[in-house]
Design an enzyme around this catalytic site. Structure first.
Site, PDB file in Angstrom:
ATOM      1  N   SER A 159      34.436  49.266  64.661  1.00 12.32           N
ATOM      2  CA  SER A 159      32.948  48.728  64.503  1.00 12.32           C
ATOM      3  C   SER A 159      31.940  49.090  65.383  1.00 12.32           C
ATOM      4  O   SER A 159      31.792  50.371  65.623  1.00 12.32           O
ATOM      5  CB  SER A 159      32.930  47.396  64.235  1.00 12.32           C
ATOM      6  OG  SER A 159      31.939  47.040  63.526  1.00 12.32           O
ATOM      7  N   LYS A 211      12.537  30.760  55.585  1.00 15.27           N
ATOM      8  CA  LYS A 211      12.603  30.000  57.037  1.00 15.27           C
ATOM      9  C   LYS A 211      13.724  29.536  57.379  1.00 15.27           C
ATOM     10  O   LYS A 211      14.063  29.469  58.510  1.00 15.27           O
ATOM     11  CB  LYS A 211      11.327  29.519  57.248  1.00 15.27           C
ATOM     12  CG  LYS A 211      10.909  29.101  58.856  1.00 15.27           C
ATOM     13  CD  LYS A 211      10.734  30.231  59.396  1.00 15.27           C
ATOM     14  CE  LYS A 211      10.361  30.075  60.833  1.00 15.27           C
ATOM     15  NZ  LYS A 211      10.419  31.213  61.702  1.00 15.27           N
TER      16      LYS A 211
END
Length: 340
Positions: A159, A211
């Protein structure tokens, strides 16, 4: 201490004793010691700090020495040359890739040192933070434009570890190296059941619908899930493009390898993710051939962070508090990871 000083000290002790135990007794006015207040005698005859608090005295000395050593090492690290003879530098990428500030500073220094003719990047990492992996990759790409860079994969270069490796001009892996795992992962802690069990709750007011997305106190809504999947897909596309650019292969071909699978080093070579099967010695041989540096020259490594005592004192003085708080905060927030 001479005889006169000893007599004065004894006289002072007698005077102090008389003032404390027989305040009505008078002292001959002709004696100069009579003019000195008792409070002054107490300060004069008081044992020094090192005798009253020996442990604090020793700790203070150790702290001063550690800080002085740190300053000296910092000045030397910034000002000293790495040597005038041609040499090869080593960048070690080990463990989770999270805070890469020290590695970035070292890469920048190797790029500026004229005596460093090439750099070996040793990767032994399962990846880490998405932004941190990308930042280190970009720094190594800048380095590779100035000097030959070879990558040696250790046990794991998956990765984010693979992303960092893509900056090398020649990538080496052991036959059993674990690499690949191209993709992005997002972890969102879920603690709402624990909060319910404890009888705790929390209300959050926001000014925008996204948010509070990814809150650990409630499952994702369908809209939030689609939103985060879009963010992940953008990061995934960037990863695929980095692999394609680093391995000089079409994006479509790199995308076929980007399904999160891991590969052995031998399989990765067959798929074009690495150039050659071999360890650090093979990577060094290639670097020496590219740069003309003597194979017997020692690798220039990043200076150690400091001795054991300095690290312990740093923790005692609170230097490790920020890292502990950051780790705790990350455990409560969504995390985007290029990590196996």
């Amino acid at each position: 201490m001479n005889e006169k000083s000893e007599r004065n000290e004894e006289a002072g002790k007698d005077f102090l004793f008389q003032k404390e135990h027989d305040p009505g007794r008078t002292i001959q006015p002709g004696c100069p010691l009579a003019q000195i207040p008792a409070s002054v005698w107490k300060d004069i005859l008081r044992p020094p700090f090192r005798k009253r608090h020996p442990v604090l005295w020793i700790v203070s000395i150790l702290v001063v020495l550690a800080l002085a050593g740190s300053i000296v090492r910092g000045v030397m690290a910034d000002g000293e040359s790495l040597g005038e003879e041609p040499a090869l530098g080593l960048v070690s990428v080990k463990g989770a890739i999270m805070d890469v500030s020290k590695e970035l500073a070292w890469v920048d220094r190797l790029a500026r040192e004229e005596s460093i003719r090439g750099v070996l990047v040793r990767v032994d990492s399962p990846g880490g933070g998405a932004a941190a992996s990308q930042e280190l990759y970009n720094a190594l790409c800048i380095l590779a434009k100035a000097k030959p860079v070879a990558v040696s994969m250790g046990s794991v270069a998956a990765s984010g570890g693979l992303m960092v490796s893509m900056a090398g001009q020649r990538v080496f892996a052991n036959a059993s190296t674990v690499t690949g795992s191209i993709g992005v992962r997002m972890d969102i802690p879920q603690v709402q059941k624990l909060m319910d069990t404890l009888g705790l709750g929390k209300e959050t007011l926001t000014t925008a619908p996204y948010k509070d997305a990814g809150s650990p106190l409630r499952p994702l809504s369908a809209t939030e899930r689609a939103y985060f999947e879009g963010v992940l897909q953008d990061m995934h596309t960037q990863f695929v493009e980095i692999v394609a650019r680093g391995r000089n292969m079409p994006v479509e071909e790199a995308a076929k390898l980007a399904d999160g699978r891991i590969f052995t080093g031998r399989d990765a070579m067959a798929r074009g993710l690495v150039d050659e099967i071999g360890g650090m010695d093979a990577a060094l041989d290639w670097l020496c051939a590219q740069t003309g540096v003597d194979r017997d020259r020692r690798l220039v490594r990043r200076p150690e962070d400091g001795p054991w005592l300095q690290r312990q004192l740093s923790v005692m003085l609170g230097a490790g508090v920020a890292q502990i708080q950051q780790t705790a905060a990350e455990g409560q927030q969504p995390a985007f990871l290029f990590q196996w």
